[in-house]
Design a protein around this motif. Structure first.
Motif, mmCIF file in Angstrom:
data_model
loop_
_atom_site.group_PDB
_atom_site.id
_atom_site.type_symbol
_atom_site.label_atom_id
_atom_site.label_comp_id
_atom_site.label_asym_id
_atom_site.label_seq_id
_atom_site.Cartn_x
_atom_site.Cartn_y
_atom_site.Cartn_z
ATOM 1 N N LYS A 89 -13.930 1.002 2.786
ATOM 2 C CA LYS A 89 -13.338 1.632 1.598
ATOM 3 C C LYS A 89 -11.822 1.431 1.580
ATOM 4 N N SER A 90 -11.179 1.831 2.681
ATOM 5 C CA SER A 90 -9.721 1.713 2.732
ATOM 6 C C SER A 90 -9.293 0.246 2.667
ATOM 7 N N SER A 91 -10.077 -0.624 3.316
ATOM 8 C CA SER A 91 -9.734 -2.060 3.314
ATOM 9 C C SER A 91 -9.823 -2.638 1.907
ATOM 10 N N PHE A 92 -10.775 -2.143 1.113
ATOM 11 C CA PHE A 92 -10.899 -2.657 -0.251
ATOM 12 C C PHE A 92 -9.647 -2.287 -1.043
ATOM 13 N N ILE A 93 -9.204 -1.042 -0.895
ATOM 14 C CA ILE A 93 -8.018 -0.599 -1.637
ATOM 15 C C ILE A 93 -6.795 -1.410 -1.203
ATOM 16 N N SER A 94 -6.639 -1.618 0.111
ATOM 17 C CA SER A 94 -5.456 -2.388 0.524
ATOM 18 C C SER A 94 -5.593 -3.864 0.142
ATOM 19 N N SER A 95 -6.838 -4.359 0.041
ATOM 20 C CA SER A 95 -7.010 -5.758 -0.396
ATOM 21 C C SER A 95 -6.590 -5.911 -1.858
ATOM 22 N N VAL A 96 -7.005 -4.936 -2.698
ATOM 23 C CA VAL A 96 -6.618 -4.989 -4.118
ATOM 24 C C VAL A 96 -5.090 -4.942 -4.219
ATOM 25 N N ASN A 97 -4.524 -4.050 -3.434
ATOM 26 C CA ASN A 97 -3.078 -3.921 -3.413
ATOM 27 C C ASN A 97 -2.405 -5.251 -3.036
ATOM 28 N N ASN A 98 -2.939 -5.884 -2.010
ATOM 29 C CA ASN A 98 -2.389 -7.172 -1.554
ATOM 30 C C ASN A 98 -2.484 -8.248 -2.613
ATOM 31 N N ILE A 99 -3.598 -8.226 -3.343
ATOM 32 C CA ILE A 99 -3.825 -9.285 -4.326
ATOM 33 C C ILE A 99 -2.925 -9.101 -5.547
ATOM 34 N N ASN A 283 -3.241 -15.021 5.739
ATOM 35 C CA ASN A 283 -3.018 -15.925 4.618
ATOM 36 C C ASN A 283 -3.878 -15.556 3.417
ATOM 37 N N ILE A 284 -3.386 -15.954 2.259
ATOM 38 C CA ILE A 284 -4.132 -15.722 1.016
ATOM 39 C C ILE A 284 -5.334 -16.660 0.991
ATOM 40 N N ASP A 285 -6.458 -16.137 0.531
ATOM 41 C CA ASP A 285 -7.658 -16.962 0.415
ATOM 42 C C ASP A 285 -8.167 -16.823 -1.013
ATOM 43 N N ASP A 286 -8.228 -17.936 -1.743
ATOM 44 C CA ASP A 286 -8.604 -17.894 -3.161
ATOM 45 C C ASP A 286 -10.014 -17.353 -3.385
ATOM 46 N N ASP A 287 -10.931 -17.659 -2.460
ATOM 47 C CA ASP A 287 -12.317 -17.184 -2.638
ATOM 48 C C ASP A 287 -12.395 -15.672 -2.452
ATOM 49 N N VAL A 288 -11.649 -15.158 -1.491
ATOM 50 C CA VAL A 288 -11.595 -13.699 -1.262
ATOM 51 C C VAL A 288 -11.035 -13.034 -2.517
ATOM 52 N N ASP A 289 -9.944 -13.599 -3.034
ATOM 53 C CA ASP A 289 -9.311 -13.055 -4.249
ATOM 54 C C ASP A 289 -10.286 -13.076 -5.423
ATOM 55 N N SER A 290 -11.002 -14.188 -5.587
ATOM 56 C CA SER A 290 -11.907 -14.334 -6.738
ATOM 57 C C SER A 290 -12.979 -13.258 -6.740
ATOM 58 N N LEU A 291 -13.585 -13.021 -5.575
ATOM 59 C CA LEU A 291 -14.656 -12.013 -5.509
ATOM 60 C C LEU A 291 -14.106 -10.618 -5.794
ATOM 61 N N ILE A 292 -12.964 -10.306 -5.205
ATOM 62 C CA ILE A 292 -12.397 -8.962 -5.401
ATOM 63 C C ILE A 292 -11.947 -8.769 -6.848
#
Ligand SMILES: Nc1nc2c(ncn2[C@@H]2O[C@H](COP(=O)(O)OP(=O)(O)OP(=O)(O)O)[C@@H](O)[C@H]2O)c(=O)[nH]1
Ligand SMILES: [Mg+2]
Length: 310
Positions: A89-99, A283-292
């Motif tokens: 849960k927390s990782s998802f929020i920080s991932s959105v923040n990062n993106i 590092n930024i990963d385009d596939d990770v970004d796309s799914l999120i």
């Protein structure tokens, strides 16, 4: 006499040779060869079962960045995440923040040490000081078999009764005399979208945790709050997704996992989105970004529908 013995010996030898010859000339019994084993079924579908455009990232990003709540009385769309301890849960929020932000500092959560215990609203900075995106995330303590956040507290949070910063007590629910209790929540304090977070690399949900999740889901349905789910850690789900995140909608294993989860909890499959959170990478990963981003876009749409009807 000697001649007689010699004759007997020669005839015996002859008989022996004949017998051996007969044996040797018999056709060999047919040898057994097992039927050829069919090749193992492929772990992936030939075509993805859900279409995702891996090159759509910029468009989804633009959509998310330009979002404004359709209902002018609501300042921000409140998205609350719940699920078992350690689901991401927390990782998802920080991932959105990062993106979404400019990624100067790449923050990740450190699992074991950072179990969430507080009700926290996460805002994402947009421009200068005090300028935030009109959607916020509420992170809460995870659900556990014994302990974790109480279902009662989650029901109160859905209605906006839990104040920001409240520390959950896993033994008793928030009482209306506690300073953490908000007796007159505004439309902004209420939760507008509930997101169930579940890890793809968990073998089974404990029956007691599943029961709590069902209760929360029913409470949200009674309040008319829309619900979606995200399946995290898809990178750890199976070999195919570990090799290449683009196999996410081709993996038979992951599809079964999502289908089982959908029927266990009663969330339609088309409201379940697989993601991989940023956890250890720098590092930024385009596939990770796309799914999120594609999951986030759907979340915004579902939540906005609700606030427009409020
Ligand atoms: N490989 C991988 N690891 C992940 C992913 N998401 C989260 N993690 C890791 O899983 C662990 C738990 O993640 P958290 O985000 O703290 O989980 P949580 O649901 O907030 O946990 P609680 O607050 O304790 O309920 C951390 O070590 C994360 O780095 C993912 O998508 N892939
Ligand atoms: Mg957490």
């Amino acid at each position: 006499m000697r001649l007689f013995i010699q004759l007997v010996f020669v005839s015996l030898q002859h008989l022996n040779n004949k017998a051996m010859g007969d044996l040797e000339s018999k056709p060999a019994p047919p040898s057994y060869s097992p039927p050829p084993t069919p090749p193992p079924p492929s772990p992936t579908f030939r075509e993805p079962w859900r279409k995702i455009s891996w090159s759509n990232k910029e468009e989804d990003m633009k959509y998310v960045k330009n979002y404004q709540p359709g209902n002018p009385e609501v300042k921000h769309l409140r998205i609350m995440l719940y699920g078992p301890v350690g689901a991401g849960k927390s990782s998802f929020i920080s991932s959105v923040n990062n993106i979404i932000i400019d990624r100067q500092g790449f923050s990740t959560t450190d699992g074991d040490a950072s179990f969430t215990t507080k009700y926290e609203t996460h805002r994402i900075q947009k421009g200068g000081r005090g300028d935030f995106y009109p959607f916020v995330f509420n992170d809460i303590m995870g659900l556990e078999d014994n302990g974790g956040v109480t279902v009662e507290d989650i029901k109160l949070a859905l209605q906006g009764h839990v104040r920001d910063g409240y520390t959950f007590n896993n033994r008793s629910a928030l009482s209306d005399t506690d300073p953490g209790y908000n007796s007159s929540p505004s439309v902004d304090d209420r939760v507008h979208l509930l997101v169930c977070v579940y890890s793809a690399n968990t073998s089974e949900i404990k029956e007691s945790v599943l029961q709590k999740m069902k209760e929360i889901r029913e409470a949200a349905s009674d309040l008319g709050i829309p619900q979606v789910a995200i399946i995290t850690k898809v990178d750890e789900a199976c070999e195919e997704t570990e090799k290449d995140l683009k196999n996410v909608y081709k993996s038979k294993y992951l599809k079964k996992k999502m289908t089982d989860f959908s029927s266990q909890l009663g969330i339609p499959l088309n409201c379940i989105f697989p993601v991989k959170n940023y956890s250890s990478e720098i590092n930024i990963d385009d596939d990770v970004d796309s799914l999120i981003l594609s999951a986030l876009r759907r979340m915004i749409d579902f939540g906005d529908d609700f606030i427009n009807k409020m």
